[in-house]
Design a protein around this motif. Structure first.
Motif, PDB file in Angstrom:
ATOM      1  N   PRO A  32       0.794  -1.232   0.000  1.00 50.19           N
ATOM      2  CA  PRO A  32       0.000   0.000   0.000  1.00 50.19           C
ATOM      3  C   PRO A  32       0.824   1.279   0.000  1.00 50.19           C
ATOM      4  CG  PRO A  32      -0.363  -1.288   2.014  1.00 50.19           C
ATOM      5  CD  PRO A  32       0.474  -2.112   1.132  1.00 50.19           C
ATOM      6  N   SER A  33       2.119   1.183   0.287  1.00 42.74           N
ATOM      7  CA  SER A  33       2.973   2.369   0.234  1.00 42.74           C
ATOM      8  C   SER A  33       3.594   2.589  -1.142  1.00 42.74           C
ATOM      9  CB  SER A  33       4.085   2.265   1.280  1.00 42.74           C
ATOM     10  OG  SER A  33       3.545   2.263   2.591  1.00 42.74           O
ATOM     11  N   SER A  34       3.401   1.634  -2.043  1.00 39.78           N
ATOM     12  CA  SER A  34       3.955   1.768  -3.396  1.00 39.78           C
ATOM     13  C   SER A  34       3.070   2.669  -4.248  1.00 39.78           C
ATOM     14  CB  SER A  34       4.087   0.393  -4.062  1.00 39.78           C
ATOM     15  OG  SER A  34       4.967  -0.445  -3.334  1.00 39.78           O
ATOM     16  N   VAL A  35       3.690   3.372  -5.212  1.00 38.95           N
ATOM     17  CA  VAL A  35       2.935   4.344  -5.997  1.00 38.95           C
ATOM     18  C   VAL A  35       2.398   3.764  -7.300  1.00 38.95           C
ATOM     19  CG1 VAL A  35       4.204   6.291  -5.035  1.00 38.95           C
ATOM     20  CG2 VAL A  35       5.045   5.187  -7.115  1.00 38.95           C
ATOM     21  N   HIS A  36       2.782   2.531  -7.646  1.00 38.88           N
ATOM     22  CA  HIS A  36       2.281   1.949  -8.884  1.00 38.88           C
ATOM     23  C   HIS A  36       0.840   1.473  -8.705  1.00 38.88           C
ATOM     24  CE1 HIS A  36       3.236  -1.707  -6.763  1.00 38.88           C
ATOM     25  NE2 HIS A  36       4.562  -1.514  -6.878  1.00 38.88           N
ATOM     26  N   ALA A  37       0.240   0.978  -9.796  1.00 41.61           N
ATOM     27  CA  ALA A  37      -1.179   0.627  -9.782  1.00 41.61           C
ATOM     28  C   ALA A  37      -1.507  -0.426  -8.731  1.00 41.61           C
ATOM     29  CB  ALA A  37      -1.598   0.139 -11.175  1.00 41.61           C
TER      30      ALA A  37
END
Length: 359
Positions: A32-37
């Motif tokens: 959930p901290s990643s910026v990808h889809a």
């Protein structure tokens, strides 16, 4: 014969809605901290769940901080400002009691602020204690006044009407597994504007209040469970459960005249019956009923394995023998009248055997 589960206050069976939500969440692979889809999909699920939990307990979504459960959420007391005293309700759960500042002598100068920590509904007895109003000059449990109020709403959520916004509490703690959600997930409700040290420092997740990658699967199950529990609260489910609880007590009191039903004249959780048969140890009763096919408890599940009289009951004025002779039966929405009557008949038979052995 099929076993009968009567220990809902320890943990409720996993709801089908929670199971389905968790299975669906397993297909979301992103952090959930990643910026990808993929990461954004996980984050979106957490935020939808946060909104669901907030609606159920009557607070703002930004006031919900996901944790591993109520015990971790209670660590907010350990992170209190230096010099801030903590006063704890004498019948509160150990998750709160463990943070009591035992150095709070009445003649000791108090620090810059006070926190009063208390349970809204007791897990062992079911007795409900409404929080005092902050306008009072004298607070209970030794506090002359308090700047912050923390409520343990773990047993009350989904069984009693509750709104954090109306409660005047600054903090509240809860666990998902008490309402049919998964174990290992819960929440700290923190009133907007109240500043705390992080429960866990690190990457800054949960608005900087609790670091560590969120339990996406558990949070999804938590939201589904609390949504289902809220529906039950409004559709009369717990009124039916309360009638079953009363039927049980009426059946037992007919033959067990010496048995004491704790809090019977007080407001209680609709599903909880704690009763004392002096001289018949609670742990002995639990083992006998377990062998007979019934799951019950002799106190808080978090204190299991500790052979001691209930601190809660001694705080209520019962002596050591009485406090060690208590059992708790806690019902749920799936409990039937046939199961209740079968429990009552079996317990009464076990009581007669005990009386015969000790005569």
């Amino acid at each position: 014969m099929k076993r009968v589960y009567l220990d809902y206050n320890a943990t409720a069976p996993l709801r089908p809605e929670a199971r389905e939500a968790m299975i669906a969440a397993m297909d979301i692979c992103g952090n959930p901290s990643s910026v990808h889809a993929e990461g954004r999909a996980a984050k979106a699920l957490i935020e939808r769940s946060r909104a669901v939990v907030a609606e159920a307990v009557g607070c703002k979504p930004q006031e919900v901080i996901f944790t591993s459960g109520a015990t971790e959420a209670a660590r907010v007391l350990a992170n209190r400002p230096k010099g801030c005293d903590v006063f704890v309700q004498d019948t509160a759960h150990d998750a709160l009691w463990s943070h009591l500042d035992l150095s709070n002598a009445s003649d000791r100068p108090h620090g810059p602020g006070h926190t009063l920590a208390m349970g809204l509904a007791n897990s062992e007895t079911g007795v409900v204690t409404l929080p005092p109003e902050k306008v009072e000059n004298q607070w209970p449990y030794g506090a002359r006044r308090a700047d912050w109020l923390l409520l343990d709403i773990t047993q009350a959520v989904g069984r009693l009407p509750f709104s954090f916004a109306w409660s005047e509490a600054d903090m509240a703690i809860m666990s998902a597994h008490k309402i049919g959600g998964p174990k290992g997930v819960g929440a700290l409700i923190l009133r907007q504007g109240v500043d705390i040290e992080p429960l866990a420092p690190g990457g800054g997740q949960e608005m900087g209040r609790r670091s560590g990658t969120e339990n996406v699967i558990g949070i999804a199950g938590f939201a589904a469970a609390i949504q289902a529990a809220s529906r039950e609260l409004s559709d009369g489910t717990w009124e039916r459960v309360e009638k079953l609880r009363n039927i049980l007590e009426e059946r037992l009191v007919e033959s067990a005249k010496e048995t004491i039903f704790v809090g019977k004249k007080e407001r209680r959780l609709p599903n909880t019956s704690c009763f004392i048969t002096p001289g018949w140890k609670g742990e002995t009763q639990v083992m006998a009923m377990d062998l007979a096919g019934f799951a019950i408890s002799a106190g808080s599940a978090c204190s299991s394995g500790k052979v001691r009289a209930s601190r809660v009951l001694t705080a209520m004025g019962f002596d050591e023998v009485e406090a060690a002779s208590a059992i708790r039966v806690s019902l749920g929405p799936q409990t039937s009248e046939e199961e209740i009557m079968r429990f009552a008949d079996t317990w009464l038979k076990q009581r007669e055997r005990h009386r015969a052995r000790t005569a």
